[in-house]
Motif scaffolding. Structure first.
Motif, PDB file in Angstrom:
ATOM      1  N   SER A   1      -5.675   0.951   5.650  1.00 46.94           N
ATOM      2  CA  SER A   1      -7.025   0.608   5.209  1.00 46.94           C
ATOM      3  C   SER A   1      -7.977   0.442   6.381  1.00 46.94           C
ATOM      4  O   SER A   1      -9.149   0.850   6.312  1.00 46.94           O
TER       5      SER A   1
ATOM      6  N   LEU B   1      -9.180  -5.162  -1.333  1.00 50.36           N
ATOM      7  CA  LEU B   1      -9.483  -4.563  -0.044  1.00 50.36           C
ATOM      8  C   LEU B   1     -10.021  -5.619   0.924  1.00 50.36           C
ATOM      9  O   LEU B   1      -9.657  -5.630   2.123  1.00 50.36           O
TER      10      LEU B   1
ATOM     11  N   TYR C   1     -10.342   4.661  -0.941  1.00 48.47           N
ATOM     12  CA  TYR C   1      -9.246   3.720  -1.197  1.00 48.47           C
ATOM     13  C   TYR C   1      -8.736   3.890  -2.630  1.00 48.47           C
ATOM     14  O   TYR C   1      -7.527   3.936  -2.875  1.00 48.47           O
TER      15      TYR C   1
ATOM     16  N   GLU D   1       0.825  -1.202   0.000  1.00 47.07           N
ATOM     17  CA  GLU D   1       0.000   0.000   0.000  1.00 47.07           C
ATOM     18  C   GLU D   1       0.864   1.258   0.000  1.00 47.07           C
ATOM     19  O   GLU D   1       0.595   2.214  -0.725  1.00 47.07           O
TER      20      GLU D   1
END
Length: 310
Positions: free
Chosen positions: A214, A264, A248, A201
């Motif tokens: 996240s 996700l 996101y 990420e």
């Protein structure tokens, strides 16, 4: 009490409350030697014998050994020095007893077998250096080889338990459980997988925007919906799911599509390992930190919401 007055063992027993047998023992040990002998050979003691016996009884009640008491009475060492040394020894004993109590409490609570009990006892007795090596090996297995641009040095420090020199029983018990958990290969693999997701990420996202992971994004959007009692599979949950996936996608510069939702979902399922929260809760106990916020309710809610929309 006059300095030239002599007392029999019976007299001393009546004055001090000690038994004749105990006084004879202290006399034979040279701690309270007789001053003289009577015509029949019976021991006679000077006026300072009562004070010496009172001090002996007090120090014995405190657990001071006879050799140290003899040195105090012979003025070879001062009473404050003996008190300080004995206090240090008692501190070690107290720590040992706390460790034993913690292990026994854990055994009783968990129904541990003899092999697990032996392991817990060994973990509780580790020195500070040994504890650091054990946790260091766990953290290296989890974060080793990953780019530190993802902040793993700081994360590693924040996941390091620091058992105090004089821990409470709860801290020792938490340390034992945490150490056991850190040695679980499956838990290590789970945390390593989570770390790799985090590194990916950070590498993919705009670091100027990416200040939260996240799970934090989900928490911010889902917590109000959870508090409002919204069912994650209902239509009312659609705007919440859309808000999370849109953020996101914006942060990571990717389309808000089915592929993003699959990624996700995988990321959040890794983060939702209950053992991770157990580790963080135990870590807080060991380090004396406030209890960490549980993300399980919001993650459970959002994972259900994503699965219902696959």
């Amino acid at each position: 009490m006059h300095g030239d007055t002599l007392y029999s063992i019976g007299d001393l027993a009546r004055r001090t409350g000690l038994t004749v047998k105990a006084i004879r023992f202290y006399s034979d040990s040279g701690i309270v030697p007789p001053t003289d002998r009577g015509p029949a050979g019976h021991r006679l003691y000077g006026g300072d014998a009562v004070a010496r016996l009172d001090l002996v009884r007090t120090l014995r009640d405190l657990g001071v050994g006879l050799p140290a008491i003899r040195r105090v009475l012979n003025r070879e060492i001062s009473l404050p020095e003996v008190a300080a040394a004995h206090a240090d020894a008692l501190a070690v004993q107290i720590r040992t007893l706390r460790q034993r109590r913690a292990v026994l409490t854990a055994v009783a609570r968990r129904g541990a077998d003899s092999e697990e009990t032996d392991l817990m006892h060994k973990l509780a007795r580790l020195s500070e250096d040994e504890r650091r090596r054990l946790i260091g090996e766990f953290l290296d297995a989890v974060f080793g080889g990953l780019e530190d641009g993802a902040g793993f040095a700081g994360i590693s420090r924040s996941m390091t338990p620091e058992l105090p020199d004089d821990p409470e029983t709860e801290q020792v018990e938490a340390w034992v459980e945490l150490a056991e958990l850190s040695q679980d290969p499956d838990f290590r693999a789970s945390v390593r997988h989570l770390a790799e997701h985090h590194a990916a990420e950070r590498a993919q996202g705009d670091t100027r925007m990416l200040r939260r992971d996240s799970a934090a994004m989900v928490r911010d959007h889902v917590a109000p919906a959870l508090a409002a009692g919204i069912d994650p599979v209902s239509r009312r949950a659609d705007p919440v799911v859309a808000a999370v996936t849109a953020e996101y996608a914006r942060v990571f510069g990717c389309p808000d599509d089915a592929g993003l939702r699959r990624n996700l979902l995988a990321r959040l399922e890794s983060a939702n390992d209950p053992r991770r929260e157990v580790y963080l809760r135990l870590l807080a106990v060991v380090n004396g930190w406030p209890a960490p916020e549980s993300l399980t309710p919001v993650l459970d809610w959002f994972i259900r919401a994503l699965r219902a929309r696959e």
